[in-house]
Each structure stands twice: as C-alpha cells, then as structure tokens.
Design a protein around this motif. Structure first.
Motif, PDB file in Angstrom:
ATOM      1  N   ARG A  41       0.692   4.631   2.136  1.00 52.10           N
ATOM      2  CA  ARG A  41       1.256   4.660   3.521  1.00 52.10           C
ATOM      3  C   ARG A  41       2.611   5.719   3.419  1.00 52.10           C
ATOM      4  O   ARG A  41       2.990   6.420   4.395  1.00 52.10           O
ATOM      5  N   ARG A  98      -6.128  17.701   5.562  1.00 48.40           N
ATOM      6  CA  ARG A  98      -5.869  17.249   7.264  1.00 48.40           C
ATOM      7  C   ARG A  98      -4.660  18.121   7.779  1.00 48.40           C
ATOM      8  O   ARG A  98      -4.651  18.488   8.977  1.00 48.40           O
ATOM      9  N   ARG A 102       3.666  16.555  10.628  1.00 51.03           N
ATOM     10  CA  ARG A 102       2.826  16.840  11.731  1.00 51.03           C
ATOM     11  C   ARG A 102       3.604  16.596  12.926  1.00 51.03           C
ATOM     12  O   ARG A 102       3.687  17.586  14.038  1.00 51.03           O
ATOM     13  N   ASP A 159       0.746  -1.312   0.108  1.00 53.55           N
ATOM     14  CA  ASP A 159       0.194  -0.136  -0.164  1.00 53.55           C
ATOM     15  C   ASP A 159       0.981   1.090   0.031  1.00 53.55           C
ATOM     16  O   ASP A 159       1.062   1.730   1.131  1.00 53.55           O
TER      17      ASP A 159
HETATM   18  P1  ATP Z   1      -5.089  11.150  11.644  1.00 56.19           P
HETATM   19  O1  ATP Z   1      -4.795  12.037  13.111  1.00 56.19           O
HETATM   20  O2  ATP Z   1      -4.509  11.783  10.598  1.00 56.19           O
HETATM   21  O3  ATP Z   1      -6.770  10.765  11.717  1.00 56.19           O
HETATM   22  P2  ATP Z   1      -5.029   8.535  12.363  1.00 56.19           P
HETATM   23  O4  ATP Z   1      -4.043   7.594  12.685  1.00 56.19           O
HETATM   24  O5  ATP Z   1      -6.535   8.495  13.092  1.00 56.19           O
HETATM   25  O6  ATP Z   1      -4.420   9.933  12.150  1.00 56.19           O
HETATM   26  P3  ATP Z   1      -6.842   7.403  10.017  1.00 56.19           P
HETATM   27  O7  ATP Z   1      -6.607   7.782   8.606  1.00 56.19           O
HETATM   28  O8  ATP Z   1      -7.996   8.056  10.675  1.00 56.19           O
HETATM   29  O9  ATP Z   1      -5.434   7.913  10.790  1.00 56.19           O
HETATM   30  O10 ATP Z   1      -6.562   5.912  10.284  1.00 56.19           O
HETATM   31  C1  ATP Z   1      -6.723   5.419  11.692  1.00 56.19           C
HETATM   32  C2  ATP Z   1      -5.996   4.124  11.659  1.00 56.19           C
HETATM   33  O11 ATP Z   1      -6.046   3.039  10.777  1.00 56.19           O
HETATM   34  C3  ATP Z   1      -4.266   4.534  11.507  1.00 56.19           C
HETATM   35  O12 ATP Z   1      -3.982   5.251  12.793  1.00 56.19           O
HETATM   36  C4  ATP Z   1      -3.547   3.282  11.223  1.00 56.19           C
HETATM   37  O13 ATP Z   1      -3.472   2.408  12.211  1.00 56.19           O
HETATM   38  C5  ATP Z   1      -4.737   2.340  10.157  1.00 56.19           C
HETATM   39  N1  ATP Z   1      -4.752   2.928   8.971  1.00 56.19           N
HETATM   40  C6  ATP Z   1      -5.312   3.963   8.264  1.00 56.19           C
HETATM   41  N2  ATP Z   1      -5.073   3.806   7.041  1.00 56.19           N
HETATM   42  C7  ATP Z   1      -3.984   2.917   6.989  1.00 56.19           C
HETATM   43  C8  ATP Z   1      -3.167   2.310   5.654  1.00 56.19           C
HETATM   44  N3  ATP Z   1      -3.505   2.704   4.409  1.00 56.19           N
HETATM   45  N4  ATP Z   1      -2.681   1.131   5.966  1.00 56.19           N
HETATM   46  C9  ATP Z   1      -2.542   0.683   7.351  1.00 56.19           C
HETATM   47  N5  ATP Z   1      -3.050   0.959   8.136  1.00 56.19           N
HETATM   48  C10 ATP Z   1      -3.888   2.368   7.809  1.00 56.19           C
END
Ligand code: ATP
Length: 430
Positions: free
Chosen positions: A189, A239, A199, A186
């Motif tokens: 990532r 974001r 950030r 992926d």
């Molecule tokens: P943000 O503060 O940017 O929202 P976040 O970590 O909460 O950060 P999200 O995009 O809401 O980000 O995703 C939630 C969780 O899902 C991430 O913390 C990660 O563990 C997992 N995740 C999201 N996208 C991916 C991905 N492409 N591959 C693997 N894990 C992912």
C-alpha cells in the motif's frame, strides 16, 4: 470492531446513473452489462456497487477505464442469474472471491468481486478473506480516497457512499490510510500510495507517516514476498509511465523504502538509470522497458535480483555476464566491430541497457549497437546464396557473416553490391 462498523454513518452524495456512467469511458457492451447487473441485483434484493478508482476519478473529473463491481453476498448466485440475461465469459475466479469477466463483442474485461472482509494473520502476508457486508468491504481498502463506492441498487441506488471522509480528503488532496496498521498488514500500500501521491499531486496525511513508521518497525517491507515487491514496483512503469519515474523513485528514496525492502540501491545510479531508460525508451517494447527498469534497480547484484524475483538460473546468467564484461572490458572494446556486434547479438536489449549503465565504458558502443548496428543485416538471405550456387551448410553461415561485416563497415550498400561481393568470394575460392 463489528459494532463500530455497524454504527458508521455514511455520507451520501446523489449522482445520476447516466452522469456516473458517462464518465466511465466504456464501450456500450460494458455499459449494458452494468445495467443488466443492476437489474439482477435489484431483483435479488442485493446491494451492487462500483468501488475504488472509478468513484475517486469521477469526483476528480478524470477519465476512468476500469470497472470494479462489488456485490454483497455470493457472487456465484448473482453470476448464474446474470448469465441468463447477458452473454459473457468468466475468465477466472480466485480465492479472494473475485471474478474476471470477459465481454465477448469488445473483449472488455470487468472485475466482479464479492463484498469481503480480510484478516491479516501475519505481517505482510496475504490476508484470509471472508464474505462480508459492504461496510467491511469499504474498511479493508487502502486509502480513504479509494474507499468511496457508488451504489447501483438499494439501499444506496445512484449515490456515492462515503464512510471514511474520503470526499473531504479528496477535496483537501490528502492521502490517508484507513488505519494505522494498514501498512504492517500490506506494505504494498505504501508503493500504491506513492503512485497516487504523484499521480494526483496529493499530500501525505499525518496518519500516512505514522502507519509507515509502524510498518518499518515491524520490518513489513522485508517480509513482503519477492513476487509482490516486484509486481508492485513494476506498476510504477506499467501504470504511471516513465515520465513519472523520477518523482516516484525519489519518494521511495525519501522514505528509504528500497533499503527497508532489502534492496541495495545507489541513489545516484538510479537517477542516471532513469535518464538511460528515457534515452532508449523509443526502441523498447513495454515488456522490455519493464525488464530494463528492474535490471537498473537490481544493478547486477545477486541479492537484489533475488529480492526482485528473478529465477536462479537467470540470476546466474546475469551475474556471470556482468562479471565477464567487467573483467574483459578492454578486449571487448578492441574487438573488431563484427566481433562486438555478434557478442551483443546474444544479449537481450534490457540487459544491454543495464550494462550500459553499470559499465559506462561500454555505453557508447551499446548505444550504437542498439540504435544502428543491431539493425544492419545483408539483404541477401540463405536462400539467395543457394541460388548463387553455394551448397547448403556451414559455408552459407560464414558468407552471411562476412556480408554483415562488410555492411557494418559501410563497404556494401546495395543488393547488387552484395551479389558482386559473394561472387568475388566464390571466384577467389575456386
Ligand atoms: P488505478 O487508477 O491505479 O487503477 P484503482 O484504485 O482502481 O486505481 P486498483 O489496483 O484497480 O486501483 O484497485 C481497485 C481498488 O481496490 C482500490 O481503489 C482499492 O480500494 C482496492 N485495493 C487495491 N489494492 C489494495 C490493497 N493492496 N489494499 C487495500 N485495498 C486495495
């Protein structure tokens, strides 16, 4: 693989529920929802936890506004029972075993997902997902700092559970993928990682570079679908915000990510483009800002626009428009003001901003148009003209245009002056 997963020993950190929930800046309705969900999970003997950004942000002492709940086992059974105890609506569920929940009083949205594993059958393709244990759910994540979870029910109630040294990576400000094929599976990532790096001011761990090399080698960025590339790049603006753009884009450039992704981007233009965006940001809605950002990246190149998931009809329109302006620059610049304004009236703000970057000869005119001329309209409307005795039809449009021209040239200021002008027109016509 399963054996090694089973064998993983979690590091546990006791954190009182009230302390954890306090850092999530949530409305009471959402807090109550979490507490009820915890009750149901305990009753069903199932592991419920919060995952991802919330746990990372708690440890970083930064506010967090999202709720990502994960339940081991079927989320459907869990939600059925929860429905009997709490009022909420399931907005939609997806193939990825995820549910978007709406809390009706506050409109707050919660994500509930089934703990899941993922199988990547192709480079950069979406994974096949299956219901799995919390350990597999942790290990499918992007970075160690995002793979921390906070247990709400046994076996790990009121504990941060760390299977992957995420806490120590956070303490050392290190961004580490969970395995070296991570970005082949992926490549989005990498863009996510760049956002976290900027950030939280992190450093890339050695494994980040190794995983990146593997992804480049496997042409994973080229294989990433246009819609996913677009959505991921848009998160830079949505974001992280425009003030982080220079650093985000320079990180991308330092890894040559745009060309690896099939985008021909001129670095200098990009830097200029961010300045251009900043200049106009105050007059743009969030949506217009996103559009302008994409157009600046694409630079009116057909291939770029395609790569950024613009529809074919829009690509045709944009390329044609750019070519028209480029080949007729002089005649556009020598048009009377009203002619130029009417021309610009037909073009959306984001496109005009991108034109001002890629055709700098037009920059001054476009800036004046967007900040001043586009807002200049006569006070008199069609209805007022009818009251002044003008028959409905073509003439009204013509007079309104004349009025606008006079206003643009500064020859009419007040409504009374407009009325007098219209009367003089009628008088000279009779
Ligand atoms: P943000 O503060 O940017 O929202 P976040 O970590 O909460 O950060 P999200 O995009 O809401 O980000 O995703 C939630 C969780 O899902 C991430 O913390 C990660 O563990 C997992 N995740 C999201 N996208 C991916 C991905 N492409 N591959 C693997 N894990 C992912």
């Amino acid at each position: 693989m399963t054996n090694t997963i089973q064998g993983l020993k979690p590091k546990l950190l006791k954190v009182k529920l009230s302390d954890f929930l306090e850092h999530l800046k949530l409305p009471d309705e959402a807090l109550n929802f979490i507490l009820k969900a915890k009750e149901v999970a305990e009753k069903q003997g199932r592991f419920l936890y919060l995952a991802g950004g919330e746990v990372r942000d708690f440890l970083l002492k930064r506010p967090s506004y999202d709720v990502d709940l994960v339940i081991e086992g079927s989320a459907t059974d869990f939600l059925e029972e929860l429905k009997r105890k709490f009022i909420f609506e399931v907005l939609f569920s997806s193939l990825f075993l995820t549910y978007k929940i709406l809390l009706p009083q506050t409109g707050f949205e919660v994500d509930l997902v089934t703990a899941r594993g993922e199988v990547y059958e192709d480079v950069a393709a979406l994974p096949k997902v299956y219901q799995a244990t919390f350990k597999e759910d942790v290990l499918r994540r992007d970075f160690t700092i995002n793979a921390l979870i906070y247990g709400l029910s046994p076996p790990y109630p009121e504990m941060i559970v760390d299977l992957v040294s995420g806490i120590s990576d956070l303490e050392r400000s290190l961004l580490r993928p969970l395995h070296l094929r991570s970005f082949v599976d992926d490549p989005t990532r990498v863009f996510r990682g760049i956002r976290y790096k900027v950030r939280f001011e992190l450093n890339y761990a050695e494994e980040f570079y190794q995983a990146l090399s593997q992804a480049i080698e496997a042409q994973a960025f080229l294989k990433l679908s246009a819609s996913r590339l677009r959505s991921e790049l848009l998160l830079f603006v949505k974001r992280e915000g425009i003030s982080s753009l220079p650093r985000l884009l320079s990180e991308c450039q330092s890894f040559d990510l745009f060309s690896h992704s099939g985008l021909g981007v001129d670095g200098e233009k990009l830097v200029e483009g961010i300045e251009t965006l900043k200049e106009f940001v105050e007059i743009l809605s969030p949506r217009e800002l996103e559009d302008a950002f994409l157009l600046i990246l694409a630079g009116f190149k057909r291939e770029n626009l395609k790569r950024l998931f613009f529809a074919d009809s829009i690509i045709d329109r944009l390329v044609k428009l750019y070519e028209e302006f480029r080949t007729n620059l002089q005649s556009v610049l020598t048009l009377p003001l009203i002619g130029r304004v009417l021309k610009f009236d037909k073009i959306d703000k984001a496109t005009l901003i991108a034109l001002s970057l890629y055709l700098p000869e037009l920059r001054k005119e476009i800036k004046r148009y967007l900040f001043v001329y586009s807002k200049v309209y006569p006070e008199l409307k069609g209805g007022d003209l009818k009251e002044l005795g003008i028959e409905p039809g073509k003439q009204i449009g013509e007079i309104l245009k004349k009025l606008r021209e006079e206003k643009l040239e500064g020859r009419l200021k007040t409504k009374d002056e407009e009325i007098a002008f219209v009367k003089s027109l009628l008088y000279s016509a009779s």
